[in-house]
Design a protein around this motif. Sequence first.
Motif, short mmCIF file in Angstrom:
data_model
loop_
_atom_site.label_atom_id
_atom_site.label_comp_id
_atom_site.label_asym_id
_atom_site.label_seq_id
_atom_site.Cartn_x
_atom_site.Cartn_y
_atom_site.Cartn_z
N LEU A 214 0.79 -1.23 0.00
CA LEU A 214 0.00 0.00 0.00
C LEU A 214 0.83 1.28 0.00
CD1 LEU A 214 -2.84 -1.06 2.48
CD2 LEU A 214 -2.96 -0.89 -0.02
N PRO A 220 -1.87 4.49 -2.82
CA PRO A 220 -3.09 4.73 -3.61
C PRO A 220 -3.59 6.16 -3.54
CG PRO A 220 -3.55 3.31 -1.72
CD PRO A 220 -2.07 3.39 -1.86
N LEU A 224 -5.20 8.11 -6.86
CA LEU A 224 -6.66 8.09 -6.83
C LEU A 224 -7.17 9.27 -6.02
CD1 LEU A 224 -7.44 4.29 -6.15
CD2 LEU A 224 -7.92 5.54 -8.26
N LEU A 229 -10.97 6.54 -4.23
CA LEU A 229 -10.41 5.58 -3.29
C LEU A 229 -11.49 5.05 -2.36
CD1 LEU A 229 -8.05 4.04 -2.16
CD2 LEU A 229 -7.34 6.09 -0.91
#
Length: 275
Positions: A214, A220, A224, A229
Amino acid sequence: MNVNRGLKCVLVLASMLLSVSPVVAAELIIDVGSMKKLTTEQLLSRPDVATIVVPGDVTYHRTMTYRAVPLRALPGVKDLSEDAELQITATDGFVTDLPARLVLDDSGKGAVPWLAIEPSDKPWPRSPGGAAVGPFYVVWLKPAASGVMSEQWPFNVDSMRAVPARATRWPQLAVDANVPADSPIRRGQILVATQCMVCHRMNGAGDASVGPDLNRPHNPTEYLQPWALKALIRDPRSVRVWPDMKMTGFDQAAISDADLDAIIAYLGYMTTRRN
């Protein structure tokens, strides 16, 4: 003509028999103090095996009935040290770590963990998502009493072992001391470790490998938008679909809106602590 009909009947019957073939007896490895291997039959023949009714089963989303043994009664589990965790692995790569304090709370006020055992001659139904749940499944009675989360109900279980607490094993997850105690970042740290790291890693920390890290090479939150997300976590297929997709969504019962915000706050914070 009668011969053809008879042959068709035989083929249909054979197909039906294959589709309901019994579950093969399974084996559970328990390595807490010393390694033990227990088969389905051995577990079901224990004197402490019981029939339990589990309201609101997290996997099936309904009341379920199981033959099960108390998790605390399995070999070595009651001797877990207070700062240890019981790591439970599944055949599909799922890994969850249950703190000893959660497993061993026998005050009568907390959640009670059980190991449900799938009988060889009576397989459990598949989950609503189509996943096989057996041969072993950790279920809880009174889960709300101890704040048990959805990812702390591992199924497809094949082994258990004692491991040091995650704070000791995974210093990469820590937040700086200057982060306020009531910051959502700290709540997010707990949630990511409990709800996300059963499949993912963070900065290389963790034991699961179902999903990507992650924070490495990118977090992310870096590719995003927050709304995307959140949508991905709630319902992955609403954002994107990929081959061999395994991620399932988290509804409000699994992760509240406030907790979802805390997860994203922690993920964003960790972009500055990549190592």
